[in-house]
Design a protein around this motif. Structure first.
Motif, PDB file in Angstrom:
ATOM      1  N   THR A 195       1.031  -1.110  -0.147  1.00 40.36           N
ATOM      2  CA  THR A 195       0.027   0.073   0.095  1.00 40.36           C
ATOM      3  C   THR A 195       0.938   1.326  -0.018  1.00 40.36           C
ATOM      4  N   CYS A 196       0.315   2.434  -0.544  1.00 44.45           N
ATOM      5  CA  CYS A 196       1.155   3.492  -0.680  1.00 44.45           C
ATOM      6  C   CYS A 196       1.609   4.179   0.627  1.00 44.45           C
ATOM      7  N   HIS A 197       1.000   4.143   1.672  1.00 44.17           N
ATOM      8  CA  HIS A 197       1.164   4.473   3.177  1.00 44.17           C
ATOM      9  C   HIS A 197       2.468   3.753   3.549  1.00 44.17           C
ATOM     10  N   SER A 198       2.336   2.454   3.447  1.00 35.93           N
ATOM     11  CA  SER A 198       3.312   1.374   3.947  1.00 35.93           C
ATOM     12  C   SER A 198       4.564   1.570   3.155  1.00 35.93           C
ATOM     13  N   LEU A 199       4.294   1.767   1.835  1.00 33.14           N
ATOM     14  CA  LEU A 199       5.767   1.916   0.874  1.00 33.14           C
ATOM     15  C   LEU A 199       6.163   3.285   0.978  1.00 33.14           C
ATOM     16  N   ARG A 200       5.549   4.284   0.993  1.00 30.22           N
ATOM     17  CA  ARG A 200       6.174   5.663   0.829  1.00 30.22           C
ATOM     18  C   ARG A 200       6.264   6.433   2.147  1.00 30.22           C
ATOM     19  N   MET A 201       5.175   6.241   3.143  1.00 28.40           N
ATOM     20  CA  MET A 201       5.260   6.991   4.151  1.00 28.40           C
ATOM     21  C   MET A 201       6.099   6.190   5.505  1.00 28.40           C
ATOM     22  N   LEU A 202       5.556   4.951   5.554  1.00 26.38           N
ATOM     23  CA  LEU A 202       6.597   4.230   6.788  1.00 26.38           C
ATOM     24  C   LEU A 202       7.880   3.755   6.045  1.00 26.38           C
ATOM     25  N   ARG A 203       7.925   3.254   4.816  1.00 26.49           N
ATOM     26  CA  ARG A 203       9.032   2.813   4.235  1.00 26.49           C
ATOM     27  C   ARG A 203       9.232   1.233   4.600  1.00 26.49           C
TER      28      ARG A 203
END
Length: 251
Positions: free
Chosen positions: A142-150
């Protein structure tokens, strides 16, 4: 370790299985789960749609609930987007309205709040949680896991250790599914086009199950797949990791 469950609105209202699965996994690993009972919405949807003033009381309440309700070492949630809000938005909102004390308290809570795969791999040092899941599975980051939380490949490390499962790589995996909260409502045509691409890639794998760490994205993808009558199910990462051979054998 004493672990607080940050259940999130979506899990509480629509997808409680993801939260109960986290409890099963962590108790199986020997940890104590506590639940701050006064927790409510973290305010993510308010911040994401520009209602920062309305988010401020929710930020304050979240901090107070996790400070006062119970003692805990770390907190975990079945949602990368909600964890991302706690880490990246709460202190910002407090500072926007001049409350430095609240901002510092929010940062302390945020420093001990994790998405499930982060907690398991980085904090507890575990990749094999004793799961058994005899299905063909593909993973959507997901975008938040990938881009925000890395979180990178932490969910994949956990999935690769699941016995009985065939993990199939998802083509163009890092592309968004088109949900994005109110984005899907305000930009429905664009969202639908993005979803169509994501579903095409999921179906190309021949997987029985598409998994992710956010129920919101799975709701978007699963809704589309069900309308196609594809037979492909969406299952939260926590539910796969909670599954065991004993559960699979139960009629």
């Amino acid at each position: 370790m004493r672990i607080a469950l940050f259940v999130t609105c979506l899990a509480d209202a629509l997808f409680p299985e993801s939260a109960t699965a986290i409890v099963k996994i962590l108790e199986r690993l020997g940890h104590e789960i506590v639940f701050p009972e006064s927790q409510t919405c973290c305010g993510q949807m308010h911040v994401n749609t520009g209602y920062l003033a309305e988010a401020l009381p929710l930020v304050r309440h979240h901090v107070e609930a996790f400070e006062k309700d119970v003692s805990w070492d770390v907190a975990v949630a079945p949602s990368a987007s909600c964890v991302g809000s706690v880490r990246n938005q709460h202190a910002m909102v407090a500072r926007r309205y001049g409350d430095e004390s609240l901002a510092l308290r929010a940062e302390e809570i945020a420093s001990r709040t994790y998405e499930l795969s982060e907690l398991l791999v980085d904090v507890l040092g575990v990749t094999d949680v004793g799961a058994f899941y005899p299905h063909r599975v593909t993973y959507h980051p997901t975008c938040h896991s990938l881009r925000m939380l890395r979180v990178a490949d932490k969910p994949l490390q956990l999935l690769r250790a699941v016995r009985g499962m065939t993990l199939i790589e998802l083509p163009v995996a890092e592309s968004c599914c088109g949900f994005g909260g109110t984005f899907a409502l305000k930009n429905s045509e664009t969202s639908t086009a993005m979803l169509a691409d994501k579903m095409s890639n999921v179906l190309s794998t021949g997987a029985e199950v598409c998994t992710a760490g956010d129920s919101s994205c799975l709701m978007q993808i699963g809704g589309g797949l069900s309308r196609l009558q594809s037979g492909v199910r969406t299952v939260h990462l926590a539910e796969i990791l909670a599954a065991t051979e004993q559960i699979a054998a139960t009629p």
